[in-house]
Motif scaffolding. Structure first.
Motif, PDB file in Angstrom:
ATOM      1  N   LEU A 297       6.126 -47.500  -5.649  1.00 42.42           N
ATOM      2  CA  LEU A 297       7.059 -46.224  -6.175  1.00 42.42           C
ATOM      3  C   LEU A 297       5.852 -45.009  -6.363  1.00 42.42           C
ATOM      4  O   LEU A 297       5.429 -44.436  -6.598  1.00 42.42           O
ATOM      5  N   ASP A 298       4.674 -45.820  -7.253  1.00 45.79           N
ATOM      6  CA  ASP A 298       3.862 -45.425  -8.440  1.00 45.79           C
ATOM      7  C   ASP A 298       2.803 -44.631  -6.811  1.00 45.79           C
ATOM      8  O   ASP A 298       1.803 -44.050  -7.441  1.00 45.79           O
ATOM      9  N   ALA A 299       2.461 -45.348  -6.071  1.00 51.19           N
ATOM     10  CA  ALA A 299       1.018 -45.056  -5.152  1.00 51.19           C
ATOM     11  C   ALA A 299       1.418 -43.172  -4.091  1.00 51.19           C
ATOM     12  O   ALA A 299       0.854 -42.760  -3.406  1.00 51.19           O
ATOM     13  N   LEU A 300       2.916 -43.121  -4.257  1.00 49.64           N
ATOM     14  CA  LEU A 300       4.200 -42.063  -3.412  1.00 49.64           C
ATOM     15  C   LEU A 300       3.039 -40.489  -3.655  1.00 49.64           C
ATOM     16  O   LEU A 300       3.011 -40.049  -4.739  1.00 49.64           O
ATOM     17  N   PRO A 301       2.487 -40.718  -2.760  1.00 55.22           N
ATOM     18  CA  PRO A 301       1.644 -38.849  -2.840  1.00 55.22           C
ATOM     19  C   PRO A 301       2.953 -37.819  -2.823  1.00 55.22           C
ATOM     20  O   PRO A 301       2.521 -36.776  -2.349  1.00 55.22           O
ATOM     21  N   LEU A 302       3.495 -37.990  -4.105  1.00 56.14           N
ATOM     22  CA  LEU A 302       4.589 -36.622  -4.078  1.00 56.14           C
ATOM     23  C   LEU A 302       4.340 -35.751  -5.311  1.00 56.14           C
ATOM     24  O   LEU A 302       3.620 -36.967  -6.802  1.00 56.14           O
ATOM     25  N   ALA A 303       4.732 -34.500  -5.734  1.00 56.36           N
ATOM     26  CA  ALA A 303       4.709 -34.073  -7.029  1.00 56.36           C
ATOM     27  C   ALA A 303       5.538 -34.865  -7.369  1.00 56.36           C
ATOM     28  O   ALA A 303       6.033 -35.965  -7.225  1.00 56.36           O
ATOM     29  N   PRO A 304       5.150 -35.209  -8.864  1.00 54.34           N
ATOM     30  CA  PRO A 304       6.394 -35.366  -9.739  1.00 54.34           C
ATOM     31  C   PRO A 304       7.737 -35.339 -10.068  1.00 54.34           C
ATOM     32  O   PRO A 304       8.289 -36.946  -9.859  1.00 54.34           O
ATOM     33  N   ALA A 305       8.376 -34.545  -9.860  1.00 57.45           N
ATOM     34  CA  ALA A 305       9.671 -33.743  -9.343  1.00 57.45           C
ATOM     35  C   ALA A 305      10.011 -34.393  -8.565  1.00 57.45           C
ATOM     36  O   ALA A 305      11.125 -35.171  -8.184  1.00 57.45           O
ATOM     37  N   ASP A 306       9.479 -34.719  -7.113  1.00 52.87           N
ATOM     38  CA  ASP A 306      10.004 -35.255  -6.169  1.00 52.87           C
ATOM     39  C   ASP A 306       9.726 -36.965  -6.311  1.00 52.87           C
ATOM     40  O   ASP A 306      10.232 -37.585  -5.795  1.00 52.87           O
ATOM     41  N   LYS A 307       9.561 -37.809  -7.188  1.00 51.42           N
ATOM     42  CA  LYS A 307       9.269 -38.866  -7.111  1.00 51.42           C
ATOM     43  C   LYS A 307      10.438 -39.194  -8.195  1.00 51.42           C
ATOM     44  O   LYS A 307      10.580 -39.841  -7.453  1.00 51.42           O
ATOM     45  N   ALA A 308      10.182 -38.283  -9.642  1.00 54.10           N
ATOM     46  CA  ALA A 308      11.311 -38.570  -9.533  1.00 54.10           C
ATOM     47  C   ALA A 308      12.868 -39.052  -9.703  1.00 54.10           C
ATOM     48  O   ALA A 308      13.327 -39.589  -9.479  1.00 54.10           O
ATOM     49  N   LYS A 309      13.360 -37.831  -8.272  1.00 54.35           N
ATOM     50  CA  LYS A 309      13.863 -37.864  -7.166  1.00 54.35           C
ATOM     51  C   LYS A 309      14.251 -39.166  -6.909  1.00 54.35           C
ATOM     52  O   LYS A 309      15.177 -40.198  -6.844  1.00 54.35           O
ATOM     53  N   ILE A 310      13.457 -39.705  -6.352  1.00 54.94           N
ATOM     54  CA  ILE A 310      13.124 -41.429  -5.413  1.00 54.94           C
ATOM     55  C   ILE A 310      13.308 -42.286  -6.589  1.00 54.94           C
ATOM     56  O   ILE A 310      14.294 -42.982  -5.748  1.00 54.94           O
ATOM     57  N   ALA A 311      12.595 -41.944  -7.007  1.00 55.62           N
ATOM     58  CA  ALA A 311      12.404 -42.849  -8.181  1.00 55.62           C
ATOM     59  C   ALA A 311      14.267 -43.575  -9.060  1.00 55.62           C
ATOM     60  O   ALA A 311      14.347 -44.675  -9.182  1.00 55.62           O
TER      61      ALA A 311
END
Length: 323
Positions: A297-311
């Motif tokens: 999860l931490d390594a996903l090269p996504l924008a913070p808002a997109d990473k927050a959606k997945i998280a």
């Protein structure tokens, strides 16, 4: 910006009544440590979550759970397992949620237990182990209409999880292989993922989502290999008389989790094909490691808002969880 809550959706336990005998099932290859982790719904589980930044687990029973039992025994064991899980959720409401186990050998009874689990126990859906391995038919079979109707009416998700193949299929596909290799290929290394992916495609191809347009399906392991093939599936099945392309059903009725996959390529493929709003974080604890899931999860090269959606953001929305 408020703290992002990390929610894992495919996390497991088992009850003494439905646990596999020593040396069989998950214990045959995973050992005593996993048995201990599956039985624990308290401090050891919470400590592992805390150590790896997992805020909430949505917990479900290991396959085959009550699905492998017929008649009154299946109903009784499902109720026991759901009662035990609900008690753990009540004890730790900010840390645990629960998917019910259902006695799918009797779809009418399964529908009734789903309603009890949601309305009386506060569970937030149910996990069904892909039924070819447990009950001999897929969920597109007419006998499951009452159960799918109940999922739709209650507006809770159905998490479709793989199950080991029946003996006839195992003999046909894996004969001649060393026992340990056959066991892994039939299940987590390949076979049950392919079967679960086919199960989803059968539900699409037979019009399940046309008959149940409000049904919400969650599938693990980055979509059980389907996203990688979805463009070709559209091209090959599109002319076959479906109301919509298979990909359109994925974008309306189906979400996928990252359970058990801890490398970037399959997760990024899934995000690229389905979009960030359809992808949910999961670990597959204790068969998957919380530390590995967190690192992915931490390594996903996504924008913070997109990473927050997945998280956790997508899970909050789909499961109706309060932020």
């Amino acid at each position: 910006m408020s703290k992002v809550r990390t929610i894992a959706l495919e996390e497991h336990f088992w009850t003494p009544e439905l646990a596999a005998p020593p040396g069989t099932g998950p214990l045959a290859t995973w050992g005593q440590r996993v048995d201990d982790q599956l039985r624990d719904l308290g401090q050891a589980r919470l400590a592992d979550m805390d150590a790896n930044g997992i805020d909430l687990q949505v917990i479900s029973h290991v396959a085959p759970a009550a699905q492998g039992l017929r008649g009154a025994e299946g109903i009784t064991r499902a109720r026991e397992a759901n009662d035990r899980l609900a008690a753990a959720v009540r004890a730790h409401p900010d840390r645990f949620g629960g998917f019910a186990t259902l006695p799918t050998a009797d779809p009418q009874a399964a529908a009734g237990e789903l309603e009890r689990a949601v309305r009386e126990l506060g569970l937030i859906g149910a996990l069904v182990n892909s039924t070819l391995g447990s009950n001999g038919v897929f969920l597109d079979d007419a006998r499951f209409i009452p159960l799918l109707d109940r999922f739709e009416r209650l507006d809770v998700p159905l998490y479709l999880h793989p199950a080991p193949p029946p003996k006839t299929l195992r003999d046909a596909l894996y004969q001649g292989l060393p026992s340990a290799v056959a066991g892994r290929l039939a299940t987590g290394a390949w076979g049950w993922h392919a079967e679960a992916g086919l199960h989803v495609l059968r539900m699409i191809a037979t019009g399940v989502f046309d008959r149940h347009p409000g049904l919400r399906l969650i599938v693990g392991h980055c979509g059980e290999m389907v996203p990688f093939m979805l463009d070709r599936i559209d091209a090959m099945l599109g002319p076959a008389g479906l109301a919509h392309k298979p990909s359109e059903y994925f974008l309306r009725n189906i979400w996928v989790t990252t359970s058990g996959l801890f490398s970037l390529p399959p997760v990024l493929c899934t995000v690229q094909v389905l979009g960030v709003d359809r992808v949910l974080f999961s670990v597959d604890y204790p068969f998957g490691d919380n530390e590995a899931g967190r690192a992915l999860l931490d390594a996903l090269p996504l924008a913070p808002a997109d990473k927050a959606k997945i998280a956790g953001g997508n899970a909050e929305r789909i499961l109706g969880l309060k932020p």
